[in-house]
Design an enzyme around this catalytic site. Structure first.
Site, PDB file in Angstrom:
ATOM      1  N   HIS A  15       0.824  -1.209   0.000  1.00 35.09           N
ATOM      2  CA  HIS A  15       0.000   0.000   0.000  1.00 35.09           C
ATOM      3  C   HIS A  15       0.862   1.264   0.000  1.00 35.09           C
ATOM      4  O   HIS A  15       1.705   1.437   0.880  1.00 35.09           O
ATOM      5  CB  HIS A  15      -0.889  -0.031   1.242  1.00 35.09           C
ATOM      6  CG  HIS A  15      -1.937   1.019   1.304  1.00 35.09           C
ATOM      7  ND1 HIS A  15      -2.172   1.776   2.430  1.00 35.09           N
ATOM      8  CD2 HIS A  15      -2.836   1.445   0.385  1.00 35.09           C
ATOM      9  CE1 HIS A  15      -3.175   2.602   2.219  1.00 35.09           C
ATOM     10  NE2 HIS A  15      -3.597   2.430   0.974  1.00 35.09           N
ATOM     11  N   HIS A  57      -1.836  11.201  -1.852  1.00 33.34           N
ATOM     12  CA  HIS A  57      -3.161  10.726  -1.475  1.00 33.34           C
ATOM     13  C   HIS A  57      -4.125  11.871  -1.213  1.00 33.34           C
ATOM     14  O   HIS A  57      -5.204  11.932  -1.801  1.00 33.34           O
ATOM     15  CB  HIS A  57      -3.069   9.834  -0.228  1.00 33.34           C
ATOM     16  CG  HIS A  57      -4.402   9.344   0.247  1.00 33.34           C
ATOM     17  ND1 HIS A  57      -5.186  10.065   1.130  1.00 33.34           N
ATOM     18  CD2 HIS A  57      -5.093   8.212  -0.047  1.00 33.34           C
ATOM     19  CE1 HIS A  57      -6.303   9.410   1.355  1.00 33.34           C
ATOM     20  NE2 HIS A  57      -6.272   8.273   0.661  1.00 33.34           N
TER      21      HIS A  57
END
Length: 248
Positions: A15, A57
């Site tokens: 991730h 992000h």
């Protein structure tokens, strides 16, 4: 019932590069994830004000960089000067934000695979899908296995589908909203990527029955991972590159 096509991606996906062990969405994180044996990575891609796809992000810069404001409202030249490592640790001070091209070159040179989450700034959903897909097609044009493009935003996946329909797409879900499977079919998705708690035997069967693969985010404990393996899911995105062997 559509048959499941061969799946070229490994079960284990790191991730944002290496989860929380390095500054997320940076080359430092990718290098650390690779040092733990991972060969597929997930990252987030959005556009600068002048249309350069880069990795981050959040919409806002403050959490993971030395900048302020909305990343998508600043030109790439300004974004490229930011420190994207000091927030994590002193050892990572000075780590820059990478472009999608930076990450592509690293992955291609090392034989790594990539899941690109299209993470648009508000209002740029379709455009981000179009540009990320166009860049991905260009960068991976000679690769045996293309990147998997995923998004929570249907408009972003529609943009990717219209621009580069040959690239594989996956619909991200944090809940099973009405019509999710039909939407994935219309988008030509090859995968559903769910919050891991949403998977049940029935939902896995639905997805596999539609000819799609079942992937999960973000799985950080062994019991959750074993449950997903027992359910017959196809991919696990994890922060714990130090806990899970990607060969497992």
């Amino acid at each position: 019932m559509p048959a499941l096509a061969p799946w070229p991606y490994p079960r284990w996906v790191a991730h944002r590069g290496a989860g929380k062990l390095a500054p997320e969405n940076t080359l430092a994180a990718f290098r650390l994830g690779a040092s733990h044996g991972y060969r597929m990575f997930e990252c987030d891609a959005k556009l600068s004000a002048d249309g350069v796809p880069f990795l981050m992000h959040d919409a806002a810069l403050e959490r993971t960089t030395s900048g302020q404001g909305i990343g998508g409202e600043q030109p790439w030249h300004a974004l490229s000067q930011l420190d994207a490592g000091s927030w994590h640790s002193r050892a990572c001070a000075g780590e820059p934000l990478p472009t999608l091209e930076n990450i592509a070159r690293f992955c291609l040179a090392n034989g790594h695979l990539l899941n690109i989450e299209i993470k648009p700034a508000p209002g740029a959903e379709r455009e981000t899908g179009e540009v990320v897909a166009r860049e991905a097609a260009r960068l991976w044009q000679d690769a045996a296995v293309p990147p998997l493009l995923t998004s929570f935003q249907v408009a972003s996946l529609q943009g990717a589908q219209a621009t580069q329909p040959q690239l594989p797409r996956g619909l991200l879900l944090d809940k099973l909203w009405d019509g999710w499977l039909d939407a994935a079919r219309q988008l030509g998705c090859v995968a559903i990527v769910c919050n891991h708690v949403l998977w049940t035997a029935e939902v896995v069967a639905q997805v596999h029955g539609a000819g799609m693969r079942a992937l999960s985010y973000t799985v950080n404990d062994e019991a959750a991972a074993q449950r997903l393996i027992d359910l017959g899911t196809d991919g696990i995105i994890t922060d714990r590159v130090d806990l899970f062997s990607p060969a497992g």
